[in-house]
Design a protein around this motif. Sequence first.
Motif, PDB file in Angstrom:
ATOM      1  N   HIS A   1     103.924   7.724 107.390  1.00  0.00           N
ATOM      2  CA  HIS A   1     102.572   7.389 107.855  1.00  0.00           C
ATOM      3  C   HIS A   1     102.630   6.423 109.038  1.00  0.00           C
ATOM      4  N   PRO A   2     103.280   6.807 110.131  1.00  0.00           N
ATOM      5  CA  PRO A   2     103.457   5.879 111.259  1.00  0.00           C
ATOM      6  C   PRO A   2     102.140   5.490 111.948  1.00  0.00           C
ATOM      7  N   GLN A   3     101.094   6.302 111.806  1.00  0.00           N
ATOM      8  CA  GLN A   3      99.819   6.007 112.468  1.00  0.00           C
ATOM      9  C   GLN A   3      98.935   5.054 111.658  1.00  0.00           C
TER      10      GLN A   3
ATOM     11  N   THR B   1      92.012  -1.630  99.059  1.00  0.00           N
ATOM     12  CA  THR B   1      91.914  -0.514  98.116  1.00  0.00           C
ATOM     13  C   THR B   1      92.617   0.720  98.673  1.00  0.00           C
ATOM     14  N   HIS B   2      92.562   0.908  99.988  1.00  0.00           N
ATOM     15  CA  HIS B   2      93.219   2.057 100.612  1.00  0.00           C
ATOM     16  C   HIS B   2      94.736   1.952 100.457  1.00  0.00           C
ATOM     17  N   VAL B   3      95.278   0.777 100.708  1.00  0.00           N
ATOM     18  CA  VAL B   3      96.728   0.571 100.595  1.00  0.00           C
ATOM     19  C   VAL B   3      97.171   0.770  99.149  1.00  0.00           C
ATOM     20  N   LEU B   4      96.427   0.212  98.204  1.00  0.00           N
ATOM     21  CA  LEU B   4      96.779   0.369  96.793  1.00  0.00           C
ATOM     22  C   LEU B   4      96.681   1.829  96.365  1.00  0.00           C
ATOM     23  N   SER B   5      95.657   2.519  96.815  1.00  0.00           N
ATOM     24  CA  SER B   5      95.488   3.932  96.480  1.00  0.00           C
ATOM     25  C   SER B   5      96.654   4.752  97.014  1.00  0.00           C
ATOM     26  N   LEU B   6      97.064   4.496  98.251  1.00  0.00           N
ATOM     27  CA  LEU B   6      98.194   5.236  98.830  1.00  0.00           C
ATOM     28  C   LEU B   6      99.499   4.898  98.117  1.00  0.00           C
TER      29      LEU B   6
END
Length: 180
Positions: free
Chosen positions: A5-7, A20-25
């Motif tokens: 996920h370099p972008q 929440t996005h980081v934890l979800s990923l």
Amino acid sequence: WRKDHPQFNPARLPLKNAKTHVLSLALRGLGEAQRSVLHTLAAFRMPATWDTLVALLVGKHRACDDDRALDRILTEVEDRGLLGWDRAANRYDLHPIVRNVVWTTLNANSKCELLIPLRDYFTTKMRLPAYKAIDRVEDLTAVIELFYILIGLGRRDEACDLFMDELDFLTLHFLSANRE
């Protein structure tokens, strides 16, 4: 993950969404064995030792076939930022937010299925050392874990008895650990 996920730039997201996005990923794409290890770790209230995790997770019909498989899973979960490893003490712990998210995704039956083997394990480990050998709260890990497990299983009377018989004197009077 960064290579795949370099972008990704969390700074572009609002702070609440970024967390929440980081934890979800980080949780996405975990296999059954990784989830089992993570769920077991979420059931603990204190950092878990390597020996405890081996006893609970390694063997036939368990999450890991051998120690190496458990080590690989712990390394992967740590690399995802979900797990902290205290190398000096060889103990593993989840961030409180991760623990909460992982634990609340489980239904009541799944929680009981996780807590019963932990109850059995800590019941056998609960032999308290002589009072003179207790120097810190960590020396009471088995009793503290068993106390919280009994509460989680709805066995509040047993938890109360355990607290009154073991933890009350040792934490409050012997260790003066009233805050803990």
